[in-house]
Design a protein around this motif. Structure first.
Motif, mmCIF file in Angstrom:
data_model
loop_
_atom_site.group_PDB
_atom_site.id
_atom_site.type_symbol
_atom_site.label_atom_id
_atom_site.label_comp_id
_atom_site.label_asym_id
_atom_site.label_seq_id
_atom_site.Cartn_x
_atom_site.Cartn_y
_atom_site.Cartn_z
ATOM 1 N N GLN A 2 59.716 73.191 -25.404
ATOM 2 C CA GLN A 2 60.537 72.672 -24.413
ATOM 3 C C GLN A 2 60.919 73.318 -23.377
ATOM 4 O OE1 GLN A 2 64.114 70.787 -25.937
ATOM 5 N NE2 GLN A 2 64.563 69.546 -24.302
ATOM 6 N N LYS A 3 61.401 74.572 -23.552
ATOM 7 C CA LYS A 3 61.875 75.115 -22.338
ATOM 8 C C LYS A 3 60.710 75.573 -21.251
ATOM 9 C CE LYS A 3 63.855 80.028 -21.259
ATOM 10 N NZ LYS A 3 64.066 81.413 -21.603
ATOM 11 N N ASP A 4 59.544 75.927 -22.058
ATOM 12 C CA ASP A 4 58.295 75.985 -21.005
ATOM 13 C C ASP A 4 58.006 74.783 -20.425
ATOM 14 O OD1 ASP A 4 58.145 78.670 -22.034
ATOM 15 O OD2 ASP A 4 56.473 78.301 -23.599
ATOM 16 N N LEU A 6 60.032 72.376 -19.276
ATOM 17 C CA LEU A 6 61.169 72.365 -18.260
ATOM 18 C C LEU A 6 61.005 73.549 -16.906
ATOM 19 C CD1 LEU A 6 64.300 72.025 -20.300
ATOM 20 C CD2 LEU A 6 63.180 70.426 -18.820
ATOM 21 N N LEU A 7 60.646 74.698 -17.343
ATOM 22 C CA LEU A 7 60.192 75.572 -16.479
ATOM 23 C C LEU A 7 59.057 75.132 -15.597
ATOM 24 C CD1 LEU A 7 60.831 79.060 -18.325
ATOM 25 C CD2 LEU A 7 62.109 78.237 -16.472
ATOM 26 N N ARG A 10 59.878 72.605 -13.345
ATOM 27 C CA ARG A 10 61.191 72.886 -12.377
ATOM 28 C C ARG A 10 60.346 73.563 -11.362
ATOM 29 N NH1 ARG A 10 65.670 72.070 -9.764
ATOM 30 N NH2 ARG A 10 66.837 74.138 -9.456
ATOM 31 N N ALA A 137 68.574 68.699 -18.593
ATOM 32 C CA ALA A 137 67.139 68.798 -18.439
ATOM 33 C C ALA A 137 66.609 67.472 -17.572
ATOM 34 C CB ALA A 137 66.842 68.367 -20.162
ATOM 35 N N ALA A 140 66.449 68.934 -14.268
ATOM 36 C CA ALA A 140 65.530 69.838 -14.053
ATOM 37 C C ALA A 140 64.086 68.879 -13.717
ATOM 38 C CB ALA A 140 65.254 70.940 -15.245
ATOM 39 N N GLU A 176 70.646 78.067 -18.766
ATOM 40 C CA GLU A 176 69.326 78.500 -18.978
ATOM 41 C C GLU A 176 68.908 77.629 -20.240
ATOM 42 O OE1 GLU A 176 66.970 82.750 -19.280
ATOM 43 O OE2 GLU A 176 69.149 82.622 -19.874
ATOM 44 N N TYR A 179 68.559 73.527 -18.910
ATOM 45 C CA TYR A 179 68.032 73.198 -17.645
ATOM 46 C C TYR A 179 66.671 74.154 -17.658
ATOM 47 C CZ TYR A 179 67.812 73.488 -12.508
ATOM 48 O OH TYR A 179 67.293 73.346 -11.211
ATOM 49 N N GLY A 180 66.619 75.343 -18.038
ATOM 50 C CA GLY A 180 65.230 76.036 -18.019
ATOM 51 C C GLY A 180 65.280 77.292 -17.160
ATOM 52 N N GLU A 181 66.519 77.454 -16.409
ATOM 53 C CA GLU A 181 66.474 78.804 -15.421
ATOM 54 C C GLU A 181 68.172 79.010 -15.248
ATOM 55 O OE1 GLU A 181 64.896 77.844 -11.612
ATOM 56 O OE2 GLU A 181 62.923 77.951 -12.402
#
Length: 278
Positions: A2-4, A6-7, A10, A137, A140, A176, A179-181
């Motif tokens: 999920q983080k990847d 969002l990044l 973003r 999320a 983002a 982080e 939101y991813g960052e």
């Protein structure tokens, strides 16, 4: 995973910027994408007070046609005062919202911004963000900028350096994760800044962003009054302060529905700042 995701979303939404400003920082304003949708239904509040008409302009929203070079990280300068406005080409403005996210009001603000394909800044409190990670999320995914507004919204000038760092750092961590960052901007609660806040913010890689136009919406002055304050204060480089949490923000929600299309019709670019480092 999920983080990847969002990044990736973003970076695709917010890559590229023009170099502006001084002291190693440049604030660039990214054009928003897409065409305007049909205007929303009128606000539920009563009739708005008479106000001066906004002057039209040749500047219109233009779609993003390409991406610039990736941002490179570097040292963040320690400032002695916050940034009060932004530089940019044409009639650029920034909308910012503090104290959220709040599931009662933030989704309505995001819906209105999405309707007009406009990006904004959200300065979030960690204790609110940790309970509403889905809203971060969504921010983002939709290209909004999320800044740090501390964990519990304290008066920083009355805290020790250790407490200030804890308030800021914990919020950086939750932003982080959700939101991813990590946030690149911070805003002191109540606009109360001191040397420790500037230094710790810089150590955490954040620039201090204040505002130019305060809607004072937290006083619940009425939807029409909030609209008047935004439209009377509209000018190139202006940063508008509103709230999406911290109390009854229904007036703020209705006001955004009213003044956002008016600003766009008058040729303003509602954008988010981008940073480049020396």
């Amino acid at each position: 995973m999920q983080k990847d995701h969002l990044l990736t979303r973003r970076r695709a939404l917010l890559t590229g910027a023009a170099t502006l400003g001084a002291a190693g920082l440049a604030v660039a304003l990214s054009p928003v994408t897409g065409n305007r949708a049909a205007p929303p239904a009128p606000p539920a509040a009563g009739a708005q007070a008479a106000r001066r008409p906004l002057q039209p302009s040749a500047y219109r929203l233009r779609p993003l046609t390409g991406y610039g070079t990736p941002r490179t990280t570097g040292r963040t300068p320690v400032r002695e005062e916050p940034l009060l406005r932004v530089d940019g080409r044409g009639r650029t403005m920034v909308l910012s919202f503090d104290d959220g996210p709040d599931p009662r009001y933030t989704p309505h603000i995001l819906d209105t911004l999405a309707r007009y394909d406009v990006r904004a800044m959200f300065f979030v409190c960690g204790e609110m963000a940790t309970e509403n990670r889905d809203l971060l999320a969504r921010m983002a995914d939709e290209g909004h900028v999320v800044g740090n507004h501390t964990w519990t919204h304290p008066l920083l000038t009355r805290l020790s350096r250790r407490r200030i760092r804890s308030e800021m750092e914990r919020t950086c961590d939750i932003v982080e994760k959700a939101y991813g960052e990590r946030p690149e901007w911070f805003r002191a609660p109540y606009g109360a800044w001191n040397r420790a806040a500037f230094r710790i913010g810089a150590e955490l890689g954040m620039e201090p962003m204040a505002w130019t136009v305060d809607t004072l919406d937290w006083t619940t002055p009425g939807t029409a009054t909030i609209v008047d304050r935004v439209e009377d204060g509209a000018a190139p480089g202006v940063v508008v302060l509103s709230h999406d949490a911290g109390g009854d923000r229904s007036q703020s929600v209705r006001a955004l529905r009213a003044y956002l299309p008016e600003l766009l019709d008058s040729g303003y670019h509602l954008t988010v700042p981008r940073r480049q480092y020396a």
